[in-house]
Structure formats: structure tokens, C-alpha cells
Design an enzyme around this catalytic site. Structure first.
Site, PDB file in Angstrom:
ATOM      1  N   CYS A   1       0.834  -1.204   0.000  1.00  0.00           N
ATOM      2  CA  CYS A   1       0.000   0.000   0.000  1.00  0.00           C
ATOM      3  C   CYS A   1       0.872   1.257   0.000  1.00  0.00           C
ATOM      4  CB  CYS A   1      -0.909  -0.023   1.235  1.00  0.00           C
ATOM      5  SG  CYS A   1      -1.876   1.463   1.431  1.00  0.00           S
TER       6      CYS A   1
ATOM      7  N   CYS B   1      -0.442   4.036   2.315  1.00  0.00           N
ATOM      8  CA  CYS B   1      -0.191   3.816   3.749  1.00  0.00           C
ATOM      9  C   CYS B   1       1.276   4.072   4.095  1.00  0.00           C
ATOM     10  CB  CYS B   1      -0.525   2.381   4.154  1.00  0.00           C
ATOM     11  SG  CYS B   1      -2.004   1.717   3.407  1.00  0.00           S
ATOM     12  N   ASP B   2       2.190   3.641   3.238  1.00  0.00           N
ATOM     13  CA  ASP B   2       3.601   3.595   3.619  1.00  0.00           C
ATOM     14  C   ASP B   2       4.513   4.530   2.822  1.00  0.00           C
ATOM     15  OD1 ASP B   2       2.884   1.598   5.404  1.00  0.00           O
ATOM     16  OD2 ASP B   2       3.206   0.008   3.940  1.00  0.00           O
TER      17      ASP B   2
END
Ligand code: NDP
Length: 301
Positions: free
Chosen positions: A130, A133-134
Site C-alpha cells: 500500500c 499507507c507507507d
């Protein structure tokens, strides 16, 4: 007793919940977490009527709409579904049991894994599924996105906002991203596409240090983002006798009915070819309509 129980709280599940509630069905959405897969998308730019919206914002606006229409939401993981002799579906979660007259399976997909050495060992230590997300952890770092589809293109474009260099690792000699995303990839000076290239191993001790390719090349990098497609999450319905295709997706007809009366499916877990947020939403709305008829007549319409 609910009229309609929806398993899955993504775009499809929430769209069905909004429509079903407006049709007067007592509706429950059971979801593991809010919003589903779209919450990992940076920008959605193909939702009709909205030029650009973040994935989480789109999901939350649909959830608010579903709840305002009367749908109940519960964040519980479904463990088991049974159909009783009086045609009522019993859904067990870890802590509760719910009963419903009709069901929508909108459980979506999970990420496919590459299965190379280092992928599992370095997950969350540089290996990610992701970018949204990261991605911010990779400021001025070198990263790779694996995959040749639309997700790979979109992840790479997003990552280029943070990273100093983004490789896209594509096993074929072409990408099959949407033309608008393919053009952005081509024009982005930070992105380099490595065609006909496959990963042999992701190397690192405490974090990703480099990637070794099957042709012997090695590139030093700190992050590897997998975007190699998805696998339908349909294990739950196997015991109900719901038919799946060879990819494990739920077979549905144009009314989104499965082979089991009262069980509908929509979105990425169904056997539709074109998997978009808006098509999942449309299938789900169709489910709500036919579930309404099923609940009122106890027969497929
Ligand atoms: P896709 O299935 O379209 O693409 C997966 C990519 O990964 C392909 O290029 C495939 O290669 C590659 N791949 C698969 N397995 C491996 C492997 N073992 N090693 C190397 N490469 C591999 O997945 P996407 O997630 O990109 O898209 C899924 C669906 O979601 C599509 O229908 C897409 O249109 C949709 N989508 C919709 C979005 C939206 O609504 N805004 C955004 C993003 C995606 P190969 O080509 O060789 O098979």
C-alpha cells in the site's frame, strides 16, 4: 432479524446498504474495518461527478450516506455463514450471531503475493502492499513497484511524490494501465519502467537493501511495493454451496444473484471482468433491488 445482511464495508457493500435502507429493508453491514480497499487509494479520479477525491474520503462519504439512510454498521469479522431449514441465513462472528433473510457478499479481494525469498521476511520492513499507507516513509529513497497493471501505475505516480526514484518492474514488454495513467508514468522523470524483468529475491537483514533480478542484475533500494493484482475473498461462501469460477470469484448473473437463492454478490469478489469502484457500486445497487424483491416474495425475481 435483518432483511438484508451485507458482508463487506467497501464501496460495494456501502452502496448496497444505502439503497437497501432507502427501499425500507432492515439492513446490517458487517465489516472488518471501515471503507475497504479504496481507502488505500490516494486519489480516485474516475468516480462520476467528482473530478478528484481521496479514497478514504469517498469511502467515508458513502458510509455516512448509508448510515443516514438507516443502515447499521458493525465492525466484526464474519467466521461462518449457514442457511437454516427455514431459509434464514445465520451469520456468526467471533462474538455474535445475526440472522438475515437475504445476503450480499461484498468481501472484495486481498493482495496477491509474489512468493519470492525476502517478500514475507521483509514485509513492513520495506516490502509493502500500500503506497498510500507507507509511501511517506520513503522520502528521497529508491523504491520499486512490481506489476504492470493500473494499480502499479497509480502506486508509482503516488510514490514519485516522495521517493527520489521509482522503478516499475513489469514481467511483460508492455504495461496495461489506463492510458491516462500510462501517460503520466511515461512523462514522470522519476519513474523508470523495467520491462521483461522479474524479481528473484528481495535482499535485506532488518530492512530492504536491494533487489536481485532473474537476469542477474541487482539494484539497491529501500522499498518494494507489490501491485500484482488481487485474489477474491470467497472462502466464507464455499460451505453455502455458492458457485465460484476458476479464479475463485463468485459467479453472478445480471441481477447479481448467485446460484443460492437469497445470496447476492457484488464488487471485486464477483466474476465480473471490469473491476472498478463505480461498477462494484452499480452491481451492489442492483443487488439491493433484487434483495428487496426476494425478501418480499421469498423467491428470486
Ligand atoms: P491487474 O490484475 O490488472 O494487474 C496485475 C499486474 O501484475 C499485471 O501486470 C500482471 O502481469 C502482474 N503480475 C501478476 N502476477 C505477477 C507475478 N507473479 N510477477 C510479476 N507480475 C505479476 O491488477 P491491478 O491491481 O492493477 O488492477 C486490478 C483491477 O482493478 C483492474 O480491473 C483495474 O482496472 C482495477 N483498478 C481500478 C482502479 C480504479 O477504479 N480507479 C485503480 C486501480 C485498479 P501480466 O500483465 O503479465 O499478467
Amino acid at each position: 432479524m435483518y432483511d438484508f445482511i451485507i458482508i463487506g464495508g467497501g464501496i460495494s457493500g456501502l452502496s448496497a446498504a444505502m439503497y437497501a435502507s432507502r427501499l425500507g429493508l432492515k439492513t446490517l453491514v458487517l465489516a472488518e474495518m471501515p471503507g475497504g480497499l479504496i481507502t488505500t487509494t490516494h486519489l480516485v479520479e474516475n468516480w462520476p461527478g467528482i473530478k478528484s477525491i481521496s479514497g478514504p474520503d469517498l469511502a467515508m462519504s458513502l458510509q455516512e450516506h448509508a448510515q443516514a439512510s438507516g443502515a447499521e454498521m458493525k465492525y466484526e469479522k464474519v467466521a461462518n455463514i449457514e442457511k437454516s431449514s427455514n431459509n434464514i441465513f445465520k451469520i456468526k462472528t467471533g462474538s455474535n450471531e445475526y440472522q438475515g433473510k437475504a445476503l450480499l457478499i461484498a468481501t472484495g479481494t486481498h493482495h496477491r503475493r509474489l512468493g519470492v525469498p525476502g517478500e514475507k521476511e521483509l514485509e513492513n520492513k520495506g516490502v509493502s502492499f500500500c503506497a498510500l499507507c507507507d509511501g511517506a516513509f520513503f522520502k528521497e529513497k529508491v523504491v520499486a513497484v512490481v506489476g504492470g497493471g493500473d494499480s502499479a501505475a497509480k502506486e508509482a505516480i503516488f510514490l514519485s511524490e516522495h521517493a527520489s526514484k521509482v522503478y516499475i518492474v513489469v514481467r511483460k514488454d508492455f504495461m496495461r494501465a489506463e492510458p491516462i495513467n500510462a501517460k503520466q508514468v511515461e512523462e514522470n522523470p522519476k519513474i523508470e519502467v523495467l520491462y521483461e524483468t522479474e524479481i528473484e529475491e528481495i535482499v535485506g537483514t532488518d530492512s530492504v537493501e536491494k533487489v536481485r533480478f532473474k537476469d542477474g542484475r541487482e539494484i539497491e533500494m529501500q522499498g518494494v511495493f507489490m501491485a500484482i493484482g488481487h485474489i477474491a475473498q470467497t472462502d466464507l461462501v464455499k460451505d453455502l454451496g455458492v458457485e465460484l469460477n476458476e479464479k475463485g470469484e463468485i459467479k453472478i448473473n445480471r441481477k447479481t444473484q448467485t446460484n443460492v437463492p437469497g445470496v447476492f454478490a457484488a464488487g471485486d469478489c464477483a466474476d465480473t471482468e471490469f473491476k472498478q469502484a463505480i461498477t462494484g457500486s452499480g452491481e451492489a445497487v442492483t443487488s439491493a433491488y433484487y434483495a428487496y424483491h426476494f425478501v418480499n416474495t421469498n423467491a428470486n425475481f
